[in-house]
Design an enzyme around this catalytic site. Structure first.
Site, PDB file in Angstrom:
ATOM      1  N   MET A 128       9.212  24.508   0.681  1.00 44.94           N
ATOM      2  CA  MET A 128       8.391  23.627  -0.004  1.00 44.94           C
ATOM      3  C   MET A 128       9.423  22.859  -0.891  1.00 44.94           C
ATOM      4  O   MET A 128       9.193  21.375  -1.112  1.00 44.94           O
ATOM      5  CB  MET A 128       7.515  24.349  -0.810  1.00 44.94           C
ATOM      6  CG  MET A 128       6.725  23.228  -1.763  1.00 44.94           C
ATOM      7  SD  MET A 128       5.488  24.281  -2.795  1.00 44.94           S
ATOM      8  CE  MET A 128       4.259  25.073  -1.588  1.00 44.94           C
TER       9      MET A 128
ATOM     10  N   TYR B 108      13.071  31.286   5.290  1.00 43.12           N
ATOM     11  CA  TYR B 108      11.798  31.895   5.514  1.00 43.12           C
ATOM     12  C   TYR B 108      11.662  32.254   7.047  1.00 43.12           C
ATOM     13  O   TYR B 108      12.080  31.533   7.899  1.00 43.12           O
ATOM     14  CB  TYR B 108      10.506  30.963   5.083  1.00 43.12           C
ATOM     15  CG  TYR B 108      10.521  31.022   3.887  1.00 43.12           C
ATOM     16  CD1 TYR B 108      10.432  32.221   2.803  1.00 43.12           C
ATOM     17  CD2 TYR B 108      10.234  29.799   3.089  1.00 43.12           C
ATOM     18  CE1 TYR B 108       9.884  32.050   1.532  1.00 43.12           C
ATOM     19  CE2 TYR B 108      10.025  29.637   1.622  1.00 43.12           C
ATOM     20  CZ  TYR B 108       9.975  30.860   1.073  1.00 43.12           C
ATOM     21  OH  TYR B 108       9.714  30.880  -0.430  1.00 43.12           O
TER      22      TYR B 108
ATOM     23  N   ARG C  16     -10.272  -0.465  15.448  1.00 37.32           N
ATOM     24  CA  ARG C  16      -9.917   0.621  14.268  1.00 37.32           C
ATOM     25  C   ARG C  16     -11.045  -0.019  13.116  1.00 37.32           C
ATOM     26  O   ARG C  16     -12.205   1.033  12.941  1.00 37.32           O
ATOM     27  CB  ARG C  16      -8.668   0.530  13.637  1.00 37.32           C
ATOM     28  CG  ARG C  16      -8.249   1.608  12.680  1.00 37.32           C
ATOM     29  CD  ARG C  16      -6.860   1.439  12.318  1.00 37.32           C
ATOM     30  NE  ARG C  16      -6.485   0.146  11.440  1.00 37.32           N
ATOM     31  CZ  ARG C  16      -5.259   0.165  10.898  1.00 37.32           C
ATOM     32  NH1 ARG C  16      -4.264   1.298  11.177  1.00 37.32           N
ATOM     33  NH2 ARG C  16      -4.941  -1.089  10.510  1.00 37.32           N
TER      34      ARG C  16
ATOM     35  N   LYS D 149       1.002  -1.024  -0.147  1.00 32.14           N
ATOM     36  CA  LYS D 149       0.003  -0.025   0.086  1.00 32.14           C
ATOM     37  C   LYS D 149       0.872   1.204  -0.044  1.00 32.14           C
ATOM     38  O   LYS D 149       1.950   1.227   0.145  1.00 32.14           O
ATOM     39  CB  LYS D 149      -0.889   0.103   1.266  1.00 32.14           C
ATOM     40  CG  LYS D 149      -0.175   0.125   2.524  1.00 32.14           C
ATOM     41  CD  LYS D 149      -1.084  -0.451   3.681  1.00 32.14           C
ATOM     42  CE  LYS D 149      -0.457  -0.337   4.904  1.00 32.14           C
ATOM     43  NZ  LYS D 149      -1.036  -0.947   6.045  1.00 32.14           N
TER      44      LYS D 149
HETATM   45  C1  LIG Z   1      -0.436  -1.847   6.940  1.00 27.90           C
HETATM   46  C2  LIG Z   1      -0.936  -2.967   7.365  1.00 27.90           C
HETATM   47  C3  LIG Z   1      -0.064  -4.260   7.400  1.00 27.90           C
HETATM   48  C4  LIG Z   1       1.506  -4.224   7.212  1.00 27.90           C
HETATM   49  O1  LIG Z   1       2.234  -3.933   8.612  1.00 27.90           O
HETATM   50  P1  LIG Z   1       3.746  -3.820   8.900  1.00 27.90           P
HETATM   51  O2  LIG Z   1       3.864  -3.246  10.347  1.00 27.90           O
HETATM   52  O3  LIG Z   1       4.023  -2.648   7.880  1.00 27.90           O
HETATM   53  O4  LIG Z   1       4.267  -5.072   8.635  1.00 27.90           O
HETATM   54  C5  LIG Z   1      -0.616  -5.559   8.045  1.00 27.90           C
HETATM   55  N1  LIG Z   1      -1.975  -5.590   8.358  1.00 27.90           N
HETATM   56  C6  LIG Z   1      -2.765  -4.393   7.913  1.00 27.90           C
HETATM   57  C7  LIG Z   1      -4.159  -4.644   8.375  1.00 27.90           C
HETATM   58  C8  LIG Z   1      -2.274  -3.338   7.663  1.00 27.90           C
HETATM   59  O5  LIG Z   1      -3.120  -2.153   7.604  1.00 27.90           O
END
Ligand SMILES: *Cc1c(COP(=O)(O)O)cnc(C)c1O
Length: 368
Positions: free
Chosen positions: A313, A264, A136, A38
């Site tokens: 920036m 700045y 979550r 991701k």
């Molecule tokens: C991002 C994520 C992971 C990966 O976690 P790491 O600590 O980067 O290995 C695994 N499971 C879920 C549900 C995640 O959101």
């Protein structure tokens, strides 16, 4: 490695392979490996990373959102792709691209079944997420009967996996809490399997879970940060190699007299003679303002140079008073020695935030 002539993020696929193999060595032979790619492969290059891991026989991929999965499909990824946080508005696109949704509450679960049925799907793979303490996303233990009765009433979907996510797998002070999460997942998944009468893949561990809780590997593990070279502890970092190096160059050197200011808002005031270098990397590239004003540092010809004044920036200014260097010289923002984790610590944050922030403006170079 070639010297940088502009700001570049080098991505070392050999290091990726090394990390993948190290993490795999922690698993039983039949435990599947899901690679989390991701957020552009944690700020690196998701499609190249996934393509390489697919060659190395990773079993599954995960992204957070549907458009990230579509990009992987366009790049030729054929392995299953779990979408961790899909939005119902894009469910048709998800199905069109054979992406597999994580479903975590009654609302998205029912919305997905409705769309999958309308699209005439049969046994479309879905993933049921349970909340075991992170609070979550996830169904609760007492939703098992509801989910299974809905599943019995449709042929459109089939559960490919049941999973949960650990809240503090890297923190051994929270071991008792984590063990409770694991027990709770075991009991929920047993009830769930009884209720649906077939056995989906079970998975729970992220990178730190893989390293710290072998008893919780179940049928598959999900690793993100470990693949990119960080193990969330000094001990585990020794066995991993950061895959990304952020390099830039010195655009200009200034000689600054006492009482002059830099940048700045005149945030830095010189109390003596000073040599500064201006670098073409700023907060729009992912080096946030929290690294400014003497917090973060980079490496110039092997020496530490602190960021002075406010991060702009497109640029930062660094103090090179005692460093032998010239305009055009390469500067290391982070690499395998001065790591993203070390730099992140100077701003009280974590490697995840710094590496995922490196913006798409920065040119990526793959080292194969
Ligand atoms: C991002 C994520 C992971 C990966 O976690 P790491 O600590 O980067 O290995 C695994 N499971 C879920 C549900 C995640 O959101």
């Amino acid at each position: 490695m070639p010297k940088a002539q502009e700001t570049v993020l080098e991505i070392d696929l050999k290091a990726l392979k090394y990390n993948f193999e190290h993490l795999k060595s922690k698993l039983k032979n039949n435990t599947k490996f899901l690679a989390v790619v991701k957020a552009f492969g944690y700020g690196s290059e998701a499609c190249e990373i996934a393509t390489y891991l697919q060659e190395l026989n990773a079993d599954y991929f995960a992204v957070a959102y549907i458009n990230e999965g579509v990009a992987l499909r366009r790049a030729g990824i054929t392995k299953p792709i779990l979408v961790l946080h899909p939005q119902a508005v894009n469910f048709k696109t998800l199905i069109a691209n054979c992406l597999e949704p994580s479903l975590y509450n009654a609302k998205v679960f029912n919305e997905f079944i409705t769309i999958a049925s309308a699209e005439k799907q049969n046994d479309y793979p879905i993933h049921i997420k349970f909340n075991t303490g992170l609070n979550r996303l996830g169904f609760w233990e007492n939703d098992v009967d509801y989910i299974s009765s809905k599943l019995r009433a449709t042929k459109a979907v089939k559960v490919a996996s049941v999973f949960s996510h650990l809240a503090a797998s890297e923190d051994l002070n929270e071991k008792e809490f984590t063990l409770n999460q694991i027990e709770s997942f075991k009991s929920i998944s047993e009830d769930f399997i009884k209720a649906i009468d077939y056995k989906p893949i079970l998975h729970m561990c992220n990178t730190s879970g893989i390293l710290n809780y072998p008893e919780a590997h179940f049928d598959m593990v999900r690793s993100g940060i470990g693949l990119y070279g960080f193990g969330n502890s000094a001990k585990e970092n020794q066995y991993l190699k950061p895959i990304a190096t952020l390099k830039t160059i010195i655009s200009q050197i200034h000689l600054i007299e006492k009482n002059e200011t830099v940048g700045y808002n005149r945030a830095f005031k010189s109390n003596g003679f000073l040599k500064t270098a201006t670098l073409p990397v700023g907060h729009a590239d992912g080096i946030g303002r929290q690294y400014g004003n003497g917090n973060g540092f980079v490496t110039v010809n092997g020496q530490k140079a602190y960021i002075i004044g406010n991060v702009c920036m497109d640029m930062i200014m660094i103090n090179i008073t005692d460093i032998d260097c010239k305009e055009g010289d390469e500067v290391i923002v982070f690499d395998a020695n001065h790591t993203a984790e070390n730099l992140a610590e100077t701003a009280n944050t974590i490697s995840y935030e710094l590496i995922t922030a490196i913006s798409q403006r920065v040119k990526r170079i793959l080292l194969k």
